[in-house]
Scaffold this motif. Structure first.
Motif, PDB file in Angstrom:
ATOM      1  N   GLN A 119     -10.270  -3.048  -5.965  1.00  0.00           N
ATOM      2  CA  GLN A 119     -10.157  -4.374  -5.379  1.00  0.00           C
ATOM      3  C   GLN A 119      -9.395  -4.393  -4.060  1.00  0.00           C
ATOM      4  OE1 GLN A 119     -11.732  -7.289  -6.541  1.00  0.00           O
ATOM      5  NE2 GLN A 119     -12.777  -5.619  -7.595  1.00  0.00           N
ATOM      6  N   ASN A 120      -8.694  -3.303  -3.721  1.00  0.00           N
ATOM      7  CA  ASN A 120      -7.997  -3.290  -2.439  1.00  0.00           C
ATOM      8  C   ASN A 120      -8.793  -2.576  -1.348  1.00  0.00           C
ATOM      9  OD1 ASN A 120      -7.709  -0.685  -3.371  1.00  0.00           O
ATOM     10  ND2 ASN A 120      -5.501  -0.570  -3.106  1.00  0.00           N
ATOM     11  N   SER A 121     -10.084  -2.371  -1.560  1.00  0.00           N
ATOM     12  CA  SER A 121     -10.934  -1.799  -0.515  1.00  0.00           C
ATOM     13  C   SER A 121     -11.229  -2.847   0.552  1.00  0.00           C
ATOM     14  CB  SER A 121     -12.256  -1.297  -1.113  1.00  0.00           C
ATOM     15  OG  SER A 121     -12.043  -0.235  -1.998  1.00  0.00           O
ATOM     16  N   LEU A 122     -11.097  -2.460   1.812  1.00  0.00           N
ATOM     17  CA  LEU A 122     -11.337  -3.386   2.932  1.00  0.00           C
ATOM     18  C   LEU A 122     -12.788  -3.247   3.377  1.00  0.00           C
ATOM     19  CD1 LEU A 122      -8.056  -2.852   5.000  1.00  0.00           C
ATOM     20  CD2 LEU A 122      -8.500  -4.473   3.147  1.00  0.00           C
ATOM     21  N   ILE A 123     -13.671  -3.961   2.688  1.00  0.00           N
ATOM     22  CA  ILE A 123     -15.108  -3.854   2.936  1.00  0.00           C
ATOM     23  C   ILE A 123     -15.590  -5.100   3.668  1.00  0.00           C
ATOM     24  CG2 ILE A 123     -17.365  -3.486   1.899  1.00  0.00           C
ATOM     25  CD1 ILE A 123     -15.441  -1.202   1.396  1.00  0.00           C
ATOM     26  N   LEU A 124     -16.332  -4.890   4.762  1.00  0.00           N
ATOM     27  CA  LEU A 124     -16.912  -5.982   5.529  1.00  0.00           C
ATOM     28  C   LEU A 124     -18.433  -5.968   5.369  1.00  0.00           C
ATOM     29  CD1 LEU A 124     -14.969  -5.590   8.911  1.00  0.00           C
ATOM     30  CD2 LEU A 124     -14.392  -7.080   6.992  1.00  0.00           C
ATOM     31  N   ALA A 125     -19.019  -7.155   5.231  1.00  0.00           N
ATOM     32  CA  ALA A 125     -20.476  -7.285   5.256  1.00  0.00           C
ATOM     33  C   ALA A 125     -20.901  -7.444   6.707  1.00  0.00           C
ATOM     34  CB  ALA A 125     -20.915  -8.490   4.429  1.00  0.00           C
ATOM     35  N   GLY A 129      -1.173   4.214   1.966  1.00  0.00           N
ATOM     36  CA  GLY A 129      -2.444   3.599   1.613  1.00  0.00           C
ATOM     37  C   GLY A 129      -2.357   2.114   1.337  1.00  0.00           C
ATOM     38  N   GLU A 130      -3.481   1.573   0.890  1.00  0.00           N
ATOM     39  CA  GLU A 130      -3.609   0.143   0.672  1.00  0.00           C
ATOM     40  C   GLU A 130      -2.784  -0.367  -0.514  1.00  0.00           C
ATOM     41  OE1 GLU A 130      -5.270  -2.846   1.798  1.00  0.00           O
ATOM     42  OE2 GLU A 130      -4.898  -1.698   3.601  1.00  0.00           O
ATOM     43  N   ASP A 131      -2.394   0.505  -1.446  1.00  0.00           N
ATOM     44  CA  ASP A 131      -1.564   0.035  -2.554  1.00  0.00           C
ATOM     45  C   ASP A 131      -0.221  -0.468  -2.061  1.00  0.00           C
ATOM     46  OD1 ASP A 131      -0.834   2.602  -1.810  1.00  0.00           O
ATOM     47  OD2 ASP A 131      -0.454   3.289  -3.855  1.00  0.00           O
ATOM     48  N   PHE A 132       0.275   0.098  -0.941  1.00  0.00           N
ATOM     49  CA  PHE A 132       1.485  -0.427  -0.299  1.00  0.00           C
ATOM     50  C   PHE A 132       1.153  -1.600   0.613  1.00  0.00           C
ATOM     51  CE2 PHE A 132       4.352  -0.695   3.323  1.00  0.00           C
ATOM     52  CZ  PHE A 132       5.602  -0.727   2.712  1.00  0.00           C
ATOM     53  N   LEU A 133       0.168  -1.440   1.477  1.00  0.00           N
ATOM     54  CA  LEU A 133      -0.129  -2.453   2.481  1.00  0.00           C
ATOM     55  C   LEU A 133      -0.564  -3.778   1.870  1.00  0.00           C
ATOM     56  CD1 LEU A 133      -2.055  -0.167   5.000  1.00  0.00           C
ATOM     57  CD2 LEU A 133       0.288  -1.024   5.243  1.00  0.00           C
ATOM     58  N   GLN A 134      -1.217  -3.735   0.714  1.00  0.00           N
ATOM     59  CA  GLN A 134      -1.723  -4.968   0.115  1.00  0.00           C
ATOM     60  C   GLN A 134      -0.615  -5.898  -0.371  1.00  0.00           C
ATOM     61  OE1 GLN A 134      -4.111  -4.056  -3.319  1.00  0.00           O
ATOM     62  NE2 GLN A 134      -2.410  -3.137  -4.445  1.00  0.00           N
ATOM     63  N   GLN A 135       0.608  -5.428  -0.371  1.00  0.00           N
ATOM     64  CA  GLN A 135       1.728  -6.280  -0.767  1.00  0.00           C
ATOM     65  C   GLN A 135       2.152  -7.224   0.362  1.00  0.00           C
ATOM     66  OE1 GLN A 135       2.582  -5.883  -3.958  1.00  0.00           O
ATOM     67  NE2 GLN A 135       1.195  -4.112  -4.089  1.00  0.00           N
ATOM     68  N   PHE A 136       1.553  -7.063   1.543  1.00  0.00           N
ATOM     69  CA  PHE A 136       1.966  -7.820   2.725  1.00  0.00           C
ATOM     70  C   PHE A 136       0.738  -8.320   3.492  1.00  0.00           C
ATOM     71  CE2 PHE A 136       4.813  -4.236   1.942  1.00  0.00           C
ATOM     72  CZ  PHE A 136       6.048  -4.861   1.812  1.00  0.00           C
ATOM     73  N   LEU A 186       6.189   2.336  -7.211  1.00  0.00           N
ATOM     74  CA  LEU A 186       4.820   2.597  -6.766  1.00  0.00           C
ATOM     75  C   LEU A 186       4.396   3.985  -7.242  1.00  0.00           C
ATOM     76  CD1 LEU A 186       2.574   1.325  -4.912  1.00  0.00           C
ATOM     77  CD2 LEU A 186       3.472   2.794  -3.104  1.00  0.00           C
ATOM     78  N   GLU A 187       3.213   4.073  -7.814  1.00  0.00           N
ATOM     79  CA  GLU A 187       2.663   5.358  -8.210  1.00  0.00           C
ATOM     80  C   GLU A 187       1.869   5.943  -7.053  1.00  0.00           C
ATOM     81  OE1 GLU A 187       0.866   6.908 -12.349  1.00  0.00           O
ATOM     82  OE2 GLU A 187      -0.477   5.570 -11.252  1.00  0.00           O
ATOM     83  N   ALA A 188       2.174   7.179  -6.697  1.00  0.00           N
ATOM     84  CA  ALA A 188       1.489   7.852  -5.593  1.00  0.00           C
ATOM     85  C   ALA A 188       0.797   9.092  -6.119  1.00  0.00           C
ATOM     86  CB  ALA A 188       2.472   8.214  -4.491  1.00  0.00           C
ATOM     87  N   LEU A 189      -0.162   9.591  -5.344  1.00  0.00           N
ATOM     88  CA  LEU A 189      -0.891  10.801  -5.705  1.00  0.00           C
ATOM     89  C   LEU A 189      -0.382  11.976  -4.881  1.00  0.00           C
ATOM     90  CD1 LEU A 189      -4.584   9.511  -5.827  1.00  0.00           C
ATOM     91  CD2 LEU A 189      -2.855   9.479  -7.632  1.00  0.00           C
ATOM     92  N   GLN A 230      -7.119   4.027  -0.934  1.00  0.00           N
ATOM     93  CA  GLN A 230      -6.671   3.011  -1.880  1.00  0.00           C
ATOM     94  C   GLN A 230      -5.247   3.271  -2.361  1.00  0.00           C
ATOM     95  OE1 GLN A 230     -10.243   3.801  -2.037  1.00  0.00           O
ATOM     96  NE2 GLN A 230     -10.035   1.966  -0.808  1.00  0.00           N
ATOM     97  N   PHE A 231      -4.839   4.542  -2.373  1.00  0.00           N
ATOM     98  CA  PHE A 231      -3.540   4.900  -2.918  1.00  0.00           C
ATOM     99  C   PHE A 231      -2.722   5.672  -1.897  1.00  0.00           C
ATOM    100  CE2 PHE A 231      -6.651   5.227  -6.498  1.00  0.00           C
ATOM    101  CZ  PHE A 231      -6.367   3.977  -7.033  1.00  0.00           C
ATOM    102  N   THR A 232      -1.409   5.494  -1.960  1.00  0.00           N
ATOM    103  CA  THR A 232      -0.501   6.286  -1.147  1.00  0.00           C
ATOM    104  C   THR A 232      -0.478   7.706  -1.691  1.00  0.00           C
ATOM    105  OG1 THR A 232       0.861   4.417  -0.481  1.00  0.00           O
ATOM    106  CG2 THR A 232       1.937   6.563  -0.541  1.00  0.00           C
TER     107      THR A 232
END
Length: 301
Positions: A183-189, A135-142, A113-116, A64-66
């Motif tokens: 909310q940026n988790s890529l979860i598929l049913a 991580g997705e915190d960067f990718l979700q911007q695009f 961007l806040e990173a860990l 979820q995080f960079t």
């Protein structure tokens, strides 16, 4: 910041990615970012931080995080920003946060961007120059297209790329009865056709094998191994045992994947997460992720 979920790498088997002979470029004249593959499954991309020289980062849609190695954070003199709880598969810890003024991938930048901080030593033995995880915190911007066949990453902040992928729009599961799932988790049913069981799988570019967290759902098959198990390394360096499950036919909306070889940890950790397992992105030729409208398009080989 929410706690990190589902960060794990498993040293099992990998799915080979065949080379395709075609001109490599992103659709719609979107700028192309080259990717390279190491260890058969790890997707590496060049990342610049605060206008630095490029560093090798693992592209991980399951994070979820960079994250940045503490040694690199020290080199770049990044500002500390408190600590954040980190929860992964089978471990809990805390991580220091740092502020990135600018994170740049192939000319695509995200600011403030806040990173860990996360020690890469548990991953680096398999790729010595690795300095962090994108991580997705960067990718979700695009809008994001990961083209495994041509080893390309396509990032787009307009609507150009969204019209290009062919195939059904598979909705992402963006809500949960639990507030633990970011909310940026890529979860598929998905549905396991053999058993009829409906489960939730995370689409993960950092995993090298399909995983189901609860082995008790199925009868494990015999393995040619003195202990009947395979050993995997977690993101925190812990050694975990995995068993092979009977291959499953997987239904994702109208898409059918046949004889998917799942693995499961011998210790059930399904109750600690908001999803039931991992589905590696390397199983697909191309994966398009529309973060704005919350859907993916999956293209098989």
């Amino acid at each position: 910041m929410s706690a990190l979920k589902g960060l794990a790498w498993i040293v099992l088997a990998f799915v080979p990615i065949p080379a395709l002979r075609a001109e490599a470029h992103c659709p719609g004249n979107v700028a192309s970012v080259p990717l390279h593959l190491v260890n058969g499954y790890q997707i590496i991309v060049s990342v610049s931080i605060d206008n630095s020289v490029p560093f090798d980062f693992l592209l991980d849609t399951g994070a979820q995080f960079t994250m940045i190695d503490p040694t690199l954070a020290d080199e770049l003199r990044l500002r500390a920003n408190g600590s954040v709880p980190v929860v992964g598969n089978g471990f809990r810890t805390k991580s220091s946060a740092v502020e990135l003024d600018r994170l740049d991938v192939g000319g695509h930048a995200v600011f403030h961007l806040e990173a860990l901080e996360f020690d890469m030593q548990n991953i680096r033995p398999r790729y010595l120059s690795l300095r962090g995880i994108l991580g997705e915190d960067f990718l979700q911007q695009f809008d994001t297209l990961i083209d495994n066949g041509h080893r390309l990453l396509c990032l787009d902040d307009s609507d150009v790329l969204r019209t290009k992928p062919n195939g059904p729009h598979i909705p992402l599961q963006t809500t949960s009865d639990s507030t633990r799932m970011p909310q940026n988790s890529l979860i598929l049913a998905v549905r396991l056709a053999d058993s009829g069981k409906r489960i939730r799988l995370k689409l993960d570019s950092g995993a090298n094998a399909p995983v189901l967290y609860n082995a008790s759902w199925f009868k494990p098959i015999d393995l040619i191994d003195m202990n009947g198990t395979l050993q995997g390394t977690g993101a925190n360096g812990s050694q975990n045992a995995y068993v092979a499950l009977p291959p499953q036919d997987v239904e994702i909306e109208s898409m059918h994947l046949h004889n998917v070889p799942f693995f499961a940890p011998t210790k059930d950790i399904s109750n600690t997460l908001d999803f039931d397992g991992l589905l590696p992105i390397t199983r697909f030729r191309r994966v398009f992720i529309c973060h704005t409208e919350h859907f993916v398009v999956l293209e098989t080989y």
